[in-house]
Design a protein around this motif. Sequence first.
Motif, mmCIF file in Angstrom:
data_model
loop_
_atom_site.group_PDB
_atom_site.id
_atom_site.type_symbol
_atom_site.label_atom_id
_atom_site.label_comp_id
_atom_site.label_asym_id
_atom_site.label_seq_id
_atom_site.Cartn_x
_atom_site.Cartn_y
_atom_site.Cartn_z
ATOM 1 N N HIS A 1 -31.825 89.931 -18.622
ATOM 2 C CA HIS A 1 -32.557 90.999 -18.976
ATOM 3 C C HIS A 1 -33.017 90.564 -20.347
ATOM 4 O O HIS A 1 -34.480 90.872 -20.617
ATOM 5 N N ALA A 2 -32.317 90.538 -21.571
ATOM 6 C CA ALA A 2 -32.572 90.164 -22.546
ATOM 7 C C ALA A 2 -33.521 88.925 -22.897
ATOM 8 O O ALA A 2 -34.509 88.990 -23.791
ATOM 9 N N ALA A 3 -33.521 88.095 -22.102
ATOM 10 C CA ALA A 3 -34.480 86.949 -21.983
ATOM 11 C C ALA A 3 -35.715 87.105 -21.248
ATOM 12 O O ALA A 3 -36.634 86.309 -21.365
ATOM 13 N N GLY A 4 -35.822 88.247 -20.584
ATOM 14 C CA GLY A 4 -37.200 88.726 -20.011
ATOM 15 C C GLY A 4 -37.276 88.434 -18.918
ATOM 16 O O GLY A 4 -38.178 88.339 -18.164
ATOM 17 N N VAL A 5 -36.073 87.790 -18.153
ATOM 18 C CA VAL A 5 -36.256 87.215 -16.912
ATOM 19 C C VAL A 5 -36.122 88.498 -15.825
ATOM 20 O O VAL A 5 -36.718 88.426 -14.692
ATOM 21 N N LEU A 6 -35.310 89.389 -16.265
ATOM 22 C CA LEU A 6 -35.070 90.513 -15.256
ATOM 23 C C LEU A 6 -35.848 91.754 -16.064
ATOM 24 O O LEU A 6 -35.735 92.055 -17.144
ATOM 25 N N THR A 7 -36.560 92.671 -15.243
ATOM 26 C CA THR A 7 -37.269 93.812 -15.678
ATOM 27 C C THR A 7 -36.003 94.880 -16.116
ATOM 28 O O THR A 7 -34.981 94.878 -15.460
ATOM 29 N N ASP A 8 -36.371 95.967 -16.618
ATOM 30 C CA ASP A 8 -35.544 96.837 -16.767
ATOM 31 C C ASP A 8 -34.957 97.606 -15.482
ATOM 32 O O ASP A 8 -33.790 97.966 -15.242
ATOM 33 N N GLU A 9 -35.831 97.794 -14.598
ATOM 34 C CA GLU A 9 -35.534 98.287 -13.256
ATOM 35 C C GLU A 9 -34.691 97.213 -12.426
ATOM 36 O O GLU A 9 -33.610 97.662 -11.794
ATOM 37 N N GLU A 10 -34.903 95.900 -12.643
ATOM 38 C CA GLU A 10 -34.027 94.898 -11.737
ATOM 39 C C GLU A 10 -32.710 95.012 -12.349
ATOM 40 O O GLU A 10 -31.657 94.997 -11.445
ATOM 41 N N PHE A 11 -32.669 95.114 -13.717
ATOM 42 C CA PHE A 11 -31.320 95.088 -14.256
ATOM 43 C C PHE A 11 -30.409 96.230 -13.689
ATOM 44 O O PHE A 11 -29.494 96.129 -13.701
ATOM 45 N N ALA A 12 -31.331 97.521 -14.186
ATOM 46 C CA ALA A 12 -30.316 98.664 -13.674
ATOM 47 C C ALA A 12 -30.037 98.903 -12.422
ATOM 48 O O ALA A 12 -28.586 99.256 -12.249
ATOM 49 N N ALA A 13 -30.953 98.195 -11.326
ATOM 50 C CA ALA A 13 -30.597 98.420 -9.908
ATOM 51 C C ALA A 13 -29.155 97.428 -9.779
ATOM 52 O O ALA A 13 -28.260 97.808 -9.026
ATOM 53 N N LYS A 14 -29.306 96.197 -10.215
ATOM 54 C CA LYS A 14 -28.127 95.256 -9.786
ATOM 55 C C LYS A 14 -26.961 95.712 -10.673
ATOM 56 O O LYS A 14 -25.714 95.577 -10.156
ATOM 57 N N LYS A 15 -27.112 96.257 -11.807
ATOM 58 C CA LYS A 15 -25.776 96.550 -12.606
ATOM 59 C C LYS A 15 -25.239 97.752 -11.989
ATOM 60 O O LYS A 15 -24.129 97.818 -11.675
ATOM 61 N N ALA A 16 -25.956 98.816 -11.237
ATOM 62 C CA ALA A 16 -25.539 99.815 -10.682
ATOM 63 C C ALA A 16 -24.920 99.509 -9.373
ATOM 64 O O ALA A 16 -23.816 99.808 -8.882
ATOM 65 N N ASP A 17 -25.383 98.555 -8.551
ATOM 66 C CA ASP A 17 -24.700 97.902 -7.291
ATOM 67 C C ASP A 17 -23.381 97.233 -7.916
ATOM 68 O O ASP A 17 -22.471 97.459 -6.981
ATOM 69 N N LEU A 18 -23.243 96.538 -8.946
ATOM 70 C CA LEU A 18 -21.827 95.830 -9.163
ATOM 71 C C LEU A 18 -21.152 96.865 -9.617
ATOM 72 O O LEU A 18 -19.761 96.587 -9.306
ATOM 73 N N LEU A 19 -21.452 97.815 -10.492
ATOM 74 C CA LEU A 19 -20.530 99.013 -10.624
ATOM 75 C C LEU A 19 -20.003 99.761 -9.646
ATOM 76 O O LEU A 19 -19.007 100.289 -9.507
ATOM 77 N N ASP A 20 -20.811 99.954 -8.707
ATOM 78 C CA ASP A 20 -20.395 100.615 -7.427
ATOM 79 C C ASP A 20 -19.256 99.912 -6.623
ATOM 80 O O ASP A 20 -18.627 100.308 -5.845
ATOM 81 N N ARG A 21 -19.362 98.591 -6.882
ATOM 82 C CA ARG A 21 -18.130 97.804 -6.165
ATOM 83 C C ARG A 21 -16.832 97.745 -6.952
ATOM 84 O O ARG A 21 -15.748 97.294 -6.476
ATOM 85 N N MET A 22 -16.828 98.223 -8.161
ATOM 86 C CA MET A 22 -15.426 98.313 -8.748
ATOM 87 C C MET A 22 -14.668 99.566 -8.291
ATOM 88 O O MET A 22 -15.129 100.478 -7.794
#
Length: 81
Positions: free
Chosen positions: A60-81
């Motif tokens: 995300h910091a490198a600009g590879v992921l958009t804010d939306e992509e980062f937030a969606a994937k992060k939320a998905d990973l946090l849901d697995r915890m």
Amino acid sequence: MTEHQMLSGDEKAGLALEAAGNAVLGVIKNATPMQVSITNPPPPTVADIPDQIKKLADLHAAGVLTDEEFAAKKADLLDRM
């Protein structure tokens, strides 16, 4: 004397090997292939999730992921915890 008793040792061994091979082939035929591949990697374990989030943050910091992509994937990973 039965037909089996009339067979030589080599013939009996050959029949046993054939039966074993057919059993293995039967198992292989009915087996399902693994669902894990390069395009479908296994899900991360709970211990891997913080590392995965760090990698996403780097992308995300490198600009590879958009804010939306980062937030969606992060939320998905946090849901697995």
